[in-house]
Design a protein around this motif. Structure first.
Motif, mmCIF file in Angstrom:
data_model
loop_
_atom_site.group_PDB
_atom_site.id
_atom_site.type_symbol
_atom_site.label_atom_id
_atom_site.label_comp_id
_atom_site.label_asym_id
_atom_site.label_seq_id
_atom_site.Cartn_x
_atom_site.Cartn_y
_atom_site.Cartn_z
ATOM 1 N N PHE A 85 0.831 -1.200 0.000
ATOM 2 C CA PHE A 85 0.000 0.000 0.000
ATOM 3 C C PHE A 85 0.867 1.252 0.000
ATOM 4 O O PHE A 85 0.691 2.153 -0.817
ATOM 5 N N MET A 86 1.812 1.306 0.948
ATOM 6 C CA MET A 86 2.652 2.489 1.030
ATOM 7 C C MET A 86 3.637 2.561 -0.130
ATOM 8 O O MET A 86 4.020 3.648 -0.557
ATOM 9 N N GLU A 87 4.049 1.422 -0.671
ATOM 10 C CA GLU A 87 4.929 1.432 -1.837
ATOM 11 C C GLU A 87 4.225 2.068 -3.042
ATOM 12 O O GLU A 87 4.843 2.802 -3.816
ATOM 13 N N LYS A 88 2.949 1.798 -3.179
ATOM 14 C CA LYS A 88 2.208 2.293 -4.334
ATOM 15 C C LYS A 88 1.687 3.712 -4.123
ATOM 16 O O LYS A 88 1.783 4.555 -5.021
ATOM 17 N N VAL A 89 1.094 3.979 -2.960
ATOM 18 C CA VAL A 89 0.406 5.267 -2.765
ATOM 19 C C VAL A 89 1.028 6.091 -1.642
ATOM 20 O O VAL A 89 0.416 7.040 -1.159
ATOM 21 N N GLY A 90 2.256 5.752 -1.261
ATOM 22 C CA GLY A 90 2.911 6.501 -0.190
ATOM 23 C C GLY A 90 3.078 7.980 -0.493
ATOM 24 O O GLY A 90 3.079 8.807 0.424
ATOM 25 N N ASN A 91 3.206 8.337 -1.773
ATOM 26 C CA ASN A 91 3.347 9.750 -2.139
ATOM 27 C C ASN A 91 2.079 10.558 -1.831
ATOM 28 O O ASN A 91 2.132 11.795 -1.726
ATOM 29 N N ILE A 92 0.962 9.859 -1.687
ATOM 30 C CA ILE A 92 -0.305 10.524 -1.348
ATOM 31 C C ILE A 92 -0.647 10.307 0.120
ATOM 32 O O ILE A 92 -0.930 11.254 0.858
ATOM 33 N N ALA A 93 -0.592 9.051 0.573
ATOM 34 C CA ALA A 93 -0.983 8.737 1.951
ATOM 35 C C ALA A 93 -0.018 9.340 2.969
ATOM 36 O O ALA A 93 -0.443 9.851 4.013
ATOM 37 N N GLY A 94 1.293 9.298 2.655
ATOM 38 C CA GLY A 94 2.283 9.799 3.605
ATOM 39 C C GLY A 94 2.086 11.272 3.969
ATOM 40 O O GLY A 94 2.002 11.624 5.146
ATOM 41 N N MET A 152 -9.215 7.008 -0.963
ATOM 42 C CA MET A 152 -9.140 5.573 -1.255
ATOM 43 C C MET A 152 -10.466 5.047 -1.805
ATOM 44 O O MET A 152 -10.484 4.072 -2.555
ATOM 45 N N GLN A 153 -11.564 5.701 -1.453
ATOM 46 C CA GLN A 153 -12.878 5.298 -1.946
ATOM 47 C C GLN A 153 -13.166 5.903 -3.325
ATOM 48 O O GLN A 153 -13.730 5.233 -4.195
ATOM 49 N N THR A 154 -12.785 7.177 -3.505
ATOM 50 C CA THR A 154 -13.053 7.871 -4.776
ATOM 51 C C THR A 154 -11.778 8.613 -5.198
ATOM 52 O O THR A 154 -11.682 9.834 -5.044
ATOM 53 N N PRO A 155 -10.785 7.892 -5.719
ATOM 54 C CA PRO A 155 -9.494 8.505 -6.018
ATOM 55 C C PRO A 155 -9.541 9.483 -7.188
ATOM 56 O O PRO A 155 -10.095 9.180 -8.247
ATOM 57 N N THR A 156 -8.958 10.652 -6.987
ATOM 58 C CA THR A 156 -8.849 11.680 -8.038
ATOM 59 C C THR A 156 -7.545 12.440 -7.840
ATOM 60 O O THR A 156 -6.887 12.331 -6.806
ATOM 61 N N GLY A 157 -7.164 13.237 -8.843
ATOM 62 C CA GLY A 157 -6.035 14.148 -8.709
ATOM 63 C C GLY A 157 -4.674 13.492 -8.719
ATOM 64 O O GLY A 157 -3.735 14.010 -8.106
ATOM 65 N N PHE A 158 -4.501 12.380 -9.429
ATOM 66 C CA PHE A 158 -3.240 11.641 -9.413
ATOM 67 C C PHE A 158 -2.900 11.173 -10.825
ATOM 68 O O PHE A 158 -3.722 11.201 -11.739
ATOM 69 N N ARG A 159 -1.653 10.695 -10.960
ATOM 70 C CA ARG A 159 -1.230 9.971 -12.153
ATOM 71 C C ARG A 159 -0.418 8.768 -11.683
ATOM 72 O O ARG A 159 0.085 8.752 -10.555
ATOM 73 N N ILE A 160 -0.317 7.777 -12.518
ATOM 74 C CA ILE A 160 0.412 6.556 -12.174
ATOM 75 C C ILE A 160 1.613 6.420 -13.098
ATOM 76 O O ILE A 160 1.466 6.458 -14.322
#
Length: 444
Positions: A85-94, A152-160
């Protein structure tokens, strides 16, 4: 991770968050209630308000301590059980978790000591300001945590890029489509949790002969707060349902037990969802009511679970959790309105209330927690099989920790939490029996 280990890891996180959420849910509103008690004491110089402040400050401190400790445990599990989880979305969650610490926890920690121990040592205005800042801190904490959960329920404002999530717009991340509804819904749930605990403990004091000068004021505060907030919660819940229907239709289908897409879907009062046969058993429902509530049209369309093969949540826990939440809310509505009506007729004197109502209110002390947990399960289980809805599956982000290790720590957590809950309610019982003279005996 094998299926057993995945199930145990999810159960362990569910146990931790179920225990943790009890305390922030209470402290968010209790801080504002304490501010109200404190303000009333300054305005009236009625010692009953000060006694109420002293008693419920102790409850706040106890709840705050358990909330902090259990929150730390949850953060460790991100690394032990869900490193992906943190490896993938740590830039947002952290950063969002960091903002919570910077703007909320530091504010609470800085002024909590003044609030708890400063009365009589600092001026009345400084002490009132400290209480206000602690209350703001609890609300800021809810803001950032609910922002992350809503994203996490309605993700917006990101790129992968390369499998990692990067922020393109912090405004879109923070104020994602479900955030306003989820935050408001949670703050109202917190208000109702505190309201019914205030009313329930006061009713218990009256029944057991431990009523004091503050009991009537606390009971009136709790019942009035509950009576005002529950209609708002029903209204916001409706708006939240419309938002969920738009962004997470599979969750709505599970909540309503709808297997095939249909118009004019009934509201099922009772049913037994059977996932193996993909149908409901023993249905009892009100025709067209689910479509009317969710779409505001009697013939509105609700997508069925079969529209989401291998991408819908477990049906039974979401279906029953939703009904438990709604049923508890209706009990809150009835008991708070009846309580206010009868208390007013009794001249705002608790001793004038029927003992049956007092018993009912005492049992309703934990109704806010029950409804919050049920709603939280609907929210979190309803997001499955995803951690980030529609993008990252839960099974793909779990660690390779052996199931035996997870099972052992889960058992340890459950035993520890059971002991802490028992101690918590024993201490609260002791505080509720504290004579008012003792509450006012120091720095009154």
């Amino acid at each position: 991770m094998n299926e057993t280990a995945l199930l145990l890891a999810r159960a362990q996180f569910a146990a931790n968050i179920s225990f943790h959420i009890l305390f922030p849910t209470l402290t968010i509103v209790l801080a504002w209630v304490l501010l109200f008690f404190r303000w009333r004491w300054l305005r009236t110089q009625d010692s009953a308000w000060l006694a109420a402040y002293r008693l419920w400050t102790k409850v706040f401190a106890l709840s705050f301590a358990l909330g902090v400790v259990s929150g730390i445990t949850m953060s460790f599990q991100f690394g032990t059980n869900w490193p992906g989880f943190m490896e993938k979305v740590g830039n947002i969650a952290g950063p969002l978790l960091g903002y919570e610490v910077l703007t909320a926890f530091f504010l609470e920690a800085s002024f909590l000591g003044v609030m708890l121990f400063g009365h009589g040592r600092v001026s009345e205005r400084v002490h009132l300001l400290a209480t206000l800042l602690v209350a703001l801190g609890t609300s800021f904490s809810a803001f950032w945590i609910l922002s992350l959960n809503s994203w996490m329920q309605t993700p917006t404002g990101f790129r992968i890029e390369g499998g990692e999530f990067f922020v393109e717009s912090w405004a879109a991340v923070v104020f994602n489509p479900s955030f306003p509804y989820r935050l408001t819904h949670m703050l109202l749930a917190s208000g109702l949790t505190g309201a019914f605990l205030l009313a329930g403990v006061s009713a218990w004091q009256q029944l057991r002969g431990h009523a004091n000068a503050s009991t009537a004021k606390v009971l009136r505060t709790g019942l009035t707060l509950g009576a005002l907030l529950i209609p708002l919660q029903i209204f916001v819940g409706d708006l939240h349902g419309l938002n969920t229907l738009k962004h997470q239709p599979a969750k709505i289908a599970a909540m309503e037990g709808v297997w095939e897409t249909e118009r004019g879907a009934p509201m099922l009062l009772f049913a037994w969802p059977d996932e193996a046969e993909r149908r409901n058993r023993f249905e009892i429902g009100v025709p067209k009511l689910a479509s009317l509530i969710l779409t505001h049209e009697a013939e509105g369309e609700i997508k069925g679970l079969n529209e989401f093969p291998n991408a819908h949540p477990p049906v039974a826990p979401v279906f029953w959790g939703f009904r438990l939440m709604v049923g508890t809310g209706l009990l809150m509505l009835a008991s708070s309105w009846l309580g206010v009506f009868l208390l007013r007729r009794a001249g705002w004197r608790p001793e004038g209330l029927p003992r049956l109502l007092l018993h009912g209110l005492a049992w309703m002390s934990v109704s806010g927690w029950l409804a919050t947990l049920a709603g939280w399960y609907v929210t979190e289980i309803g997001r499955q099989p995803f951690l980030v809805y529609g993008l990252l599956r839960t099974a793909d982000l779990a660690s390779s920790t052996p199931s035996s290790h997870i099972g052992l720590t889960l058992a340890a957590y459950l035993l520890m939490y059971a002991g802490l809950l028992y101690a918590y309610f024993r201490v609260m019982r002791h505080l509720a029996r504290t004579p008012v003279e003792k509450l006012l005996g120091v720095n009154a």
